[in-house]
Motif scaffolding. Structure first.
Motif: not given
Length: 318
Positions: A183-188
């Motif tokens: 749930t980190s950079d790429e998802h945001l």
């Protein structure tokens, strides 16, 4: 966030985003390696959001495919969904964006690992998998499939932005975005960039055991915090199908009721389950289409049911 820092009640519960006035200053930013960059960077909406909205104006349904944990078969499920949607009777145009920057597997699974991306005046052209199925992946841009992509968050985010704003997606019925676990950079980035372009929702992939469901609950929480509709959860590898006698058995026991029970508890749709079939694994390694090669298999039967429900869910939004 450090355990000895008390978060004020008014603080956001997650990353405020680089365009927010609270970027680098909110309590969740404490301890983030990008805190200073965010605090000193320009504020306001990312200009790329407008470009992405314009680029995707002819893409009817944009779907994120998520998983809390790696190894649950998310990329395989994405490929299966894309093939099933493309095989439909309505000649749907389907594309896959492989947003797993460090572990791009879609070129291999979809059988186009040896292809190259071409550029024209209208942008990058996605690689054609079939007449109505295409793919874009960083895997096409690497000099060797063994090359490691050793990038920090901002560069990965920039690549996702480039894929969404500079690829000539054309007119599509479905764009599936295969994201990495977590749930980190790429998802945001994907959620932010697609928010103004009308993201249809997210599909979350899990396996039956509680250790996977723990992370899926976080993924559900992520979707709710960034206001992405949850289209449903798919339980992958729910049963093992013996390739010799076709007897079925549990490899990953659902000790807490599996995905179906979790969906009931968390009030999210349950789309169905897919069995673990060694024949499917072999076909994916070879980049072949299970729908045409094993049309009567339990995997394809279950997949067709899931896709029918998915289409119904998407069209309810229209």
């Amino acid at each position: 966030m450090s355990a000895d820092i008390k978060r004020p009640d008014s603080a956001p519960e997650h990353c405020p985003g680089v365009g927010s006035d609270a970027a680098g200053k909110a309590a969740p930013c404490s301890g983030c390696p990008n805190q200073q960059i965010c605090a000193s960077g320009p504020k306001g909406p990312d200009p790329a959001i407008g470009l992405i909205k314009e680029r995707l104006i002819d893409v009817k349904h944009k779907i994120l495919v998520l998983s809390g944990k790696g190894g649950v078969g998310k990329s395989t499920v994405t490929a299966l969904l894309s093939r099933a949607l493309a095989h439909g009777k309505n000649d749907r145009n389907v594309a896959v964006l492989d947003a797993d920057i460090c572990g791009p597997s879609q070129p291999k699974v979809l059988g186009v690992a040896d292809e190259q991306v071409h550029q024209s005046g209208s942008g990058w052209s996605p690689v054609s998998v079939d007449d109505n199925l295409s793919l874009m992946s960083i895997g096409f841009l690497l000099s060797s499939p063994d090359d490691a992509v050793i990038w920090r968050g901002p560069k990965k985010n920039g690549m996702i932005r480039q894929f969404l704003s500079e690829v000539d997606w054309g007119s599509l019925d479905y764009l599936l975005v295969d994201t990495p676990p977590g749930t980190s950079d790429e998802h945001l980035s994907a959620a932010t960039y697609l928010s103004q372009a009308g993201v249809t929702g997210a599909i979350i992939v899990t396996t039956p055991q509680e250790v996977a469901l723990l992370d899926v609950r976080k993924e559900i929480d992520f979707c709710r915090k960034v206001n992405v509709r949850i289209l449903g959860v798919i339980e992958n590898m729910s049963i093992f199908v013996c390739p010799c006698c076709e007897r079925m058995s549990e490899i990953f026991p659902a000790t807490t009721g599996g995905a179906r029970q979790m969906c009931k508890e968390m009030d999210v749709p349950y789309l169905g389950n897919l069995p673990l079939d060694p024949k499917l694994a072999r076909l994916c390694d070879e980049g072949r289409d299970i729908i045409t090669e094993m049309p009567s298999s339990l995997v394809v039967q279950a997949l067709n049911g899931i896709v029918k429900d998915l289409i119904d869910l998407c069209e309810k939004k229209d």
